[in-house]
Scaffold this motif. Structure first.
Motif, mmCIF file in Angstrom:
data_model
loop_
_atom_site.group_PDB
_atom_site.id
_atom_site.type_symbol
_atom_site.label_atom_id
_atom_site.label_comp_id
_atom_site.label_asym_id
_atom_site.label_seq_id
_atom_site.Cartn_x
_atom_site.Cartn_y
_atom_site.Cartn_z
ATOM 1 N N PRO A 85 1.238 3.885 -4.824
ATOM 2 C CA PRO A 85 1.219 2.432 -4.984
ATOM 3 C C PRO A 85 1.127 1.944 -6.421
ATOM 4 N N SER A 86 0.785 2.806 -7.352
ATOM 5 C CA SER A 86 0.478 2.349 -8.701
ATOM 6 C C SER A 86 1.283 3.112 -9.740
ATOM 7 N N ARG A 87 1.724 2.386 -10.764
ATOM 8 C CA ARG A 87 2.419 3.025 -11.891
ATOM 9 C C ARG A 87 1.436 3.594 -12.911
ATOM 10 N N PRO A 89 0.821 -1.216 0.000
ATOM 11 C CA PRO A 89 0.000 0.000 0.000
ATOM 12 C C PRO A 89 0.859 1.274 0.000
ATOM 13 N N MET A 90 0.218 2.373 -0.321
ATOM 14 C CA MET A 90 0.947 3.631 -0.406
ATOM 15 C C MET A 90 1.684 3.924 0.895
ATOM 16 N N LEU A 91 2.926 4.317 0.760
ATOM 17 C CA LEU A 91 3.748 4.626 1.931
ATOM 18 C C LEU A 91 3.756 6.130 2.172
ATOM 19 N N ILE A 92 3.492 6.501 3.411
ATOM 20 C CA ILE A 92 3.476 7.909 3.825
ATOM 21 C C ILE A 92 4.329 8.033 5.081
ATOM 22 N N GLU A 93 5.397 8.804 5.002
ATOM 23 C CA GLU A 93 6.252 8.986 6.180
ATOM 24 C C GLU A 93 5.579 9.897 7.201
ATOM 25 N N PRO A 94 5.951 9.796 8.516
ATOM 26 C CA PRO A 94 7.307 9.625 9.034
ATOM 27 C C PRO A 94 7.793 8.172 9.069
ATOM 28 N N ALA A 128 -3.127 2.925 3.215
ATOM 29 C CA ALA A 128 -1.757 3.445 3.314
ATOM 30 C C ALA A 128 -1.028 2.723 4.427
ATOM 31 N N GLN A 129 0.281 2.816 4.388
ATOM 32 C CA GLN A 129 1.111 2.337 5.484
ATOM 33 C C GLN A 129 2.043 3.472 5.900
ATOM 34 N N ILE A 130 2.171 3.627 7.195
ATOM 35 C CA ILE A 130 2.997 4.684 7.775
ATOM 36 C C ILE A 130 4.148 4.001 8.510
ATOM 37 N N ASP A 133 -3.691 9.656 -9.016
ATOM 38 C CA ASP A 133 -4.818 9.921 -8.113
ATOM 39 C C ASP A 133 -4.378 9.835 -6.652
ATOM 40 N N ALA A 134 -3.562 8.821 -6.352
ATOM 41 C CA ALA A 134 -3.137 8.610 -4.963
ATOM 42 C C ALA A 134 -2.279 9.769 -4.475
#
Length: 771
Positions: free
Chosen positions: A290-292, A212-217, A254-256, A298-299
């Motif tokens: 997450p997507s090419r 899934p989409m990665l969002i920091e921290p 998402a994953q943080i 969109d993400a």
């Protein structure tokens, strides 16, 4: 179709929006906008919306324009100078900045969005363009709220070379998201300009691809120079908001990393854009879509909107804590640990201990010899610090530290300054993390130190320092000296990058110049092995001293020396080695595995083969035969790192046995008195990523440098270094293989173009073939 030709930016002599079309490599997964259409599109937006201003912040390595869009409410357009003034006042007088913000009443915080630093991660740029268009034309309450509170600064396509070529790297082969500490590339320098101009409240760097989409921290380890407690509170809250908006708009999860990972996605290194931004007080985030396909656009768009809405709701508190980061520095307020409420079971206590440190009083940088190892590199370091918004001052009188007296004019970098985190990151030796159990880094390096690895002497002061200083705006130009008035020739030593560059320029110009492979003495001075000797009048000596900053000595007699001529170099290497050769002034041809297999490396066309990563056994028989013939006919070889060493052993051109480990450290190195390492002190330092040392060498092999003995590790991450067996072992060796000269280097002397002080080992290795 992949382009091999040089790139085209704006039409020659035309405005920035008239971009010449060229063959490009668009995304194969969706209809991504070509680079050649971005400039015209931005121009249309700028002309049709009074909310958008477009700037060209510079050019890429390949000469393509870098477009920055500044998006704000129309009434803010005439006040951008005021907003910038406040942003800069934050780092000189944080408390006064707060007053200015209150007086202004409608202060809009700058937020930075960086599009596609990796060229083949296409969605970031397309999402940035969508964002600009929405803010330019939409009148929804959400858009109006953003415009009322935020000035959005968008680096639309950070890597136009990679977007055109379909590559992660730029035209020079550099991953720009590993270059923010070294800043070898123009794209990295453009980011520095944005950071120092705006001090953005938040930085969102748009990448791909993690699902899934990665969002920091991030996970630990967290670099000890950050004000991490202040950063984390708002970065984590912003990440939650981005996660929510992503799901609301796209249905994607998402994953943080800070919340969801144990380790493996850290923010230790400042080589990444968001981490570098954190040293400027910005809440930095890497976003990995997450997507090419179009869904990736969109993400990114959704996540950025989540961040913007969060900032609108929390602007004042976030701004207060950003200014507090700077205030802590100015007032020398100690760091604080991560608050308990933000800790969870995935955050290891040992990592958290790294977050807090005590800053020194100051870093002292001498200007000239004998206290300064290289005045030219000291000048380079100080100008680099100033460019990065670090405050540097000069002593108004002489002073003493630990028994050493420093003259008036010595540079002093006080740590009671707003960006102390950035200053200390550049200037400290680094930390030894080797004993921290279970630590993981996403990408090296785990350690860096500009003074140590750039060859500039620096003293760390931890006690009180009583000396008056005044700010400097630029470093004093290093001035060389002509010693003596008349002689048979003039000599300058190989103690700086400039010495090599000048020597190569003189060779190219046809000036008679020689190289002394051994040390020699003349008129009371002992000259380094590898010293350059040039014939000419006093005007030439004066030019080398005043124009190039070299110390030039008159010689009473011509030493044993070898005439220099252009070295024809075949290079199989990475971008760091190419950069090093560029800095040293060498011309070279880059060769591929196909070239080597095809017999391109031969003595009719090349004098030396410099090899960073081409194994011998991995070549076809034709390639092995061609190189064997090259070495047998007198072709020279310089091998770097374990692969370069292994190549020489497999090719039978040296009698040696080596060992290697995975390490990531700054180490002490002892240098012999030989031309292969001429210009170095008896003891210096180097960087290792894959440390390689020789366990035995043949009787005809000369040891030029050895790993330090006993506690040779200065800083970094090399578990088990004490029992590795590397202590005291050879790390640079040379031998004669008939008429072929062979130099092997087990240190990482050109790593990503950063350790400038060891570039000269490569230069000496190439010149060894002259002897």
């Amino acid at each position: 179709m992949l382009l091999a030709s040089g790139p085209v930016a704006a039409a020659p002599g035309g405005p920035w929006w008239e971009v010449e079309a060229e063959e490009e490599n668009p995304s194969p997964f969706y209809d991504s906008i070509p680079y050649s259409e971005i400039g015209p599109k931005l121009r249309d937006i700028e002309q049709s919306s009074n909310r958008v201003q477009i700037e060209v912040s510079g050019q890429s390595a390949g000469g393509r324009d870098l477009f920055v869009a500044v998006v704000s409410a129309p009434e803010a357009g005439g006040r951008l100078g005021r907003y910038k003034a406040i942003a800069n006042k934050m780092v000189t007088d944080p408390e006064r900045a707060q007053e200015m913000i209150a007086d202004l009443g409608d202060y809009k915080v700058p937020v930075f969005v960086n599009g596609s630093i990796h060229g083949n991660e296409y969605p970031g740029t397309d999402a940035a363009l969508r964002l600009i268009e929405t803010l330019a034309y939409d009148d929804s309450p959400e858009v109006q709220a953003v415009l009322e509170n935020i000035i959005l600064v968008v680096n639309v396509v950070h890597n136009p070379d990679g977007r055109v070529l379909g590559t992660r790297a730029n035209a020079n082969g550099f991953d720009i998201n590993r270059d923010m500490l070294s800043q070898t590339q123009p794209e990295a320098k453009a980011i520095v300009d944005i950071m120092t101009e705006w001090n953005p409240l938040s930085t969102l760097d748009l990448h791909g691809f993690v699902n899934p989409m990665l969002i920091e921290p991030t996970t630990p380890p967290h670099n000890s120079n950050y004000e991490y407690d202040l950063y984390l509170k708002w970065a984590l809250g912003s990440a939650f908001a981005m996660e929510d908006e992503l799901f609301a708009r796209t249905g994607l999860a998402a994953q943080i990393p800070y919340r969801d990972f144990g380790d493996g996605w850290d923010d230790w290194g400042g080589q990444y854009v968001p981490m570098y931004a954190m040293y400027h007080g910005s809440y930095g985030h890497t976003l990995e879509t997450p997507s090419r396909a179009e869904l990736g656009v969109d993400a990114h768009e959704a996540a950025v909107w989540g961040a913007l809405n969060f900032i609108v709701d929390n602007k004042d508190e976030m701004l207060h804590d950003q200014v507090e980061m700077f205030r802590r520095g100015v007032l020398d307020i100690p760091q604080l640990p991560i608050p308990d409420e933000l800790l969870d079971e995935t955050t290891f206590d040992q990592y958290n201990e790294l977050v807090v440190q005590e800053f020194p009083t100051a870093h002292v940088i001498p200007v000239d010899e004998p206290l300064q190892q290289s005045p030219l590199q000291a000048q380079r370091l100080v100008d680099f610090l100033l460019f990065n918004d670090v405050e540097v001052e000069a002593a108004t009188a002489e002073f003493t530290v630990d028994g050493t007296t420093y003259p008036k004019g010595t540079y002093v970098v006080w740590m009671d300054q707003a960006k102390r985190s950035l200053a200390n990151t550049f200037l400290e030796d680094g930390k030894n993390l080797s004993d921290v159990q279970g630590i993981t880094f996403y990408s090296p390096p785990a350690v860096w130190s500009h003074p140590l690895l750039w060859g500039a002497t620096r003293t760390v002061v931890t006690d009180d320092l009583a000396v008056g200083t005044k700010p400097v705006n630029n470093a004093v130009a290093a001035s060389g000296t002509v010693i003596g008035t008349k002689g048979v020739a003039w000599a300058f030593e190989p103690t700086s990058l400039e010495a090599f560059r000048v020597a190569n320029e003189l060779v190219a110009d046809g000036t008679a110049i020689r190289r002394a492979p051994e040390a020699f003495s003349d008129s009371g001075h002992t000259f380094e092995p590898g010293t350059f000797v040039v014939t000419g009048g006093k005007s030439l000596a004066n030019s080398l001293a005043s124009g190039e900053g070299l110390d030039v000595y008159a010689l009473s007699a011509m030493p044993d020396s070898v005439a220099m001529e252009p070295q024809r170099i075949a290079l199989f290497s990475d971008e760091g080695t190419r950069h090093a050769l560029d800095q040293l002034g060498f011309d070279y041809d880059t060769v591929s595995t196909g070239d080597v297999n095809g017999g391109v490396v031969n003595v009719d066309d090349y004098d030396v083969f410099v090899n960073y990563s081409r194994s011998f056994t991995g070549l076809q028989q034709s390639g092995r035969d061609a190189l064997t013939a090259f070495y047998a006919a007198g072709g020279d070889y310089v091998g770097l790192r374990s692969t370069g060493v292994d190549h020489a052993i497999d090719a039978g051109i040296i009698d040696a046995v080596y060992d290697a480990e995975s390490g990531n450290a700054i180490v002490e190195v002892d240098f012999a008195d030989t031309g292969a390492v001429g210009g170095y002190a008896d003891s210096d330092v180097a960087f290792v990523f894959t440390p390689t040392w020789f366990t035995s060498v043949g009787p005809d092999v000369e040891v030029a440098a050895s790993m330090g003995v006993d506690d040779f590790l200065v800083s970094g991450y090399w578990p088990g270094w004490e029992v590795s067996g590397a202590a005291g072992q050879p790390v640079v060796v040379t031998t004669d293989n008939g008429d072929s000269d062979v130099t092997l280097v087990g240190l990482d002397v050109t790593f990503r173009g950063h350790p400038e002080n060891t570039f000269r080992i490569l230069g000496n290795g190439i010149f060894e073939g002259l002897d």
